[in-house]
Design an enzyme around this catalytic site. Structure first.
Site, PDB file in Angstrom:
ATOM      1  CB  SER A  36       2.863  -4.636   3.807  1.00  0.00           C
ATOM      2  OG  SER A  36       1.774  -4.425   4.668  1.00  0.00           O
ATOM      3  CG  LEU A  37      -1.750  -5.212  -0.446  1.00  0.00           C
ATOM      4  CD1 LEU A  37      -2.968  -6.010  -0.052  1.00  0.00           C
ATOM      5  CD2 LEU A  37      -2.131  -3.888  -1.078  1.00  0.00           C
ATOM      6  NE  ARG A  65      -2.897  -7.549   5.371  1.00  0.00           N
ATOM      7  CZ  ARG A  65      -2.115  -6.537   5.045  1.00  0.00           C
ATOM      8  NH1 ARG A  65      -2.570  -5.613   4.192  1.00  0.00           N
ATOM      9  NH2 ARG A  65      -0.896  -6.420   5.551  1.00  0.00           N
ATOM     10  CD  GLN A  82       1.564  -9.030   6.078  1.00  0.00           C
ATOM     11  OE1 GLN A  82       0.445  -8.592   6.271  1.00  0.00           O
ATOM     12  NE2 GLN A  82       2.067  -9.233   4.870  1.00  0.00           N
ATOM     13  CD  GLN A 139      -2.869   0.788   2.505  1.00  0.00           C
ATOM     14  OE1 GLN A 139      -3.004  -0.319   2.996  1.00  0.00           O
ATOM     15  NE2 GLN A 139      -3.502   1.847   2.979  1.00  0.00           N
ATOM     16  CG  HIS A 184       3.149  -3.578   9.256  1.00  0.00           C
ATOM     17  ND1 HIS A 184       2.822  -4.904   9.099  1.00  0.00           N
ATOM     18  CD2 HIS A 184       2.946  -2.991   8.053  1.00  0.00           C
ATOM     19  CE1 HIS A 184       2.435  -5.111   7.860  1.00  0.00           C
ATOM     20  NE2 HIS A 184       2.492  -3.964   7.203  1.00  0.00           N
TER      21      HIS A 184
END
Length: 304
Positions: free
Chosen positions: A90-91, A115, A245, A11, A196
């Site tokens: 990440s994503l 998510r 995560q 993202q 995060h």
């Protein structure tokens, strides 16, 4: 023996018009958008291509980004291009899971839609993220550990660029300590929450319940997880890693270094922007790096 990795951005790299040429020119890519729209119950093409404010809102950004990545991946696969390993930031890890055959595309889209919603809902008041530039990881970790309140490392992006996350006051205090320790700059990020960090652990728990009904398939290629910066060898660990995560550090630099140590000498960034390509130049200049964002990138790459 040479190895190739497909890597997928997270993202922040989104923009209006991403993957539009693929959608318009390649039926296999248009089909990916249709699958994503059905799975998410959203008009993904409209969100990606038409002027709107939702594209930068987490719950919409994530599904749009993954759709663009999956469409370009499908174009590459249709052209006979296959990686030896996959990873994503990440994503982007969900793009890697599709490439590795671990997640069915429909399941991946449903998961990422959920998510994004859970992360948007879980964003607490008073959270922040700041990029620390020009300071080594050990010094940043020490600054976080000695600061009162919730603050930790969100992203180990590349040498000289690490992002901290947590409560706004704690992030600011840790950033001051980083400056005192020699950081060149500390840049607050324009984000909607402390991603995060353990402040989002509730979103991970909700995602875990959503994961219960998802089938994790056998790998067609290996992938490297954000949380461990290592290959996932047991598919039974995938769900737990995806839960963790959401509120754990993204160990991107370490993930890339792990792949290079395993013989990967070519990295192909798939999706909007050139974020990971930029990181790669700081992590290791000796490996080949390409990025495929637009149709001309695709044509150049497959026509080599």
């Amino acid at each position: 023996m040479a190895k190739r990795a497909f890597i997928f951005p997270g993202q922040g790299a989104q923009y209006l018009g991403m993957a539009k040429e693929f959608y318009e020119q390649m039926p296999v890519c248009r089909e990916v958008f249709e699958i994503a729209s059905k799975a998410s119950e959203l008009d993904i093409a409209a969100l990606c291509f038409e002027e709107n404010e939702k594209i930068n809102i987490t719950e919409y950004t994530q599904i749009c980004m993954l759709t663009a990545e999956a469409a370009i991946l499908k174009a590459l696969e249709d052209a006979g291009q296959r990686p030896d390993v996959a990873a994503g930031l990440s994503l982007g890890e969900y793009g890697a899971l599709i490439a590795a055959g671990v997640l069915d595309m429909q399941d991946a889209f449903r998961l990422v839609r959920a998510r994004g919603i859970y992360m948007q809902e879980a964003v607490p008041v008073g959270g922040a993220m700041t990029a620390v530039l020009g300071l080594d990881a050990a010094a940043i970790e020490a600054a976080c550990e000695t600061t009162e309140g919730v603050v930790s490392i969100a992203n180990y992006n590349c040498p000289g660029q690490i992002v901290i996350t947590g409560e706004a006051a704690a992030v600011a205090a840790a950033a001051d300590k980083c400056k005192e320790a020699g950081a060149k700059r500390c840049v607050p990020l324009n984000v909607s929450g402390p991603f995060h960090s353990k402040m989002l652990s509730g979103a991970g728990e909700k995602l875990g319940r959503h994961l219960e009904g998802v089938t994790i398939r056998d790998y067609t290629i290996p992938y490297v997880a954000n949380v461990t910066a290592d290959y996932v060898t047991d598919k039974d660990n995938v769900k737990e890693l995806l839960i963790r995560q959401v509120s754990s550090s993204v160990r991107w630099q370490q993930s890339v270094e792990r792949m290079i140590a395993d013989g990967v000498d070519e990295f192909v960034e798939i999706g909007p922007g050139r974020t990971l390509t930029g990181f790669m130049k700081k992590i290791n200049r000796d490996v080949a790096v390409s990025n495929i964002d637009k149709m001309e990138d695709f044509e150049k790459y497959v026509g080599r």
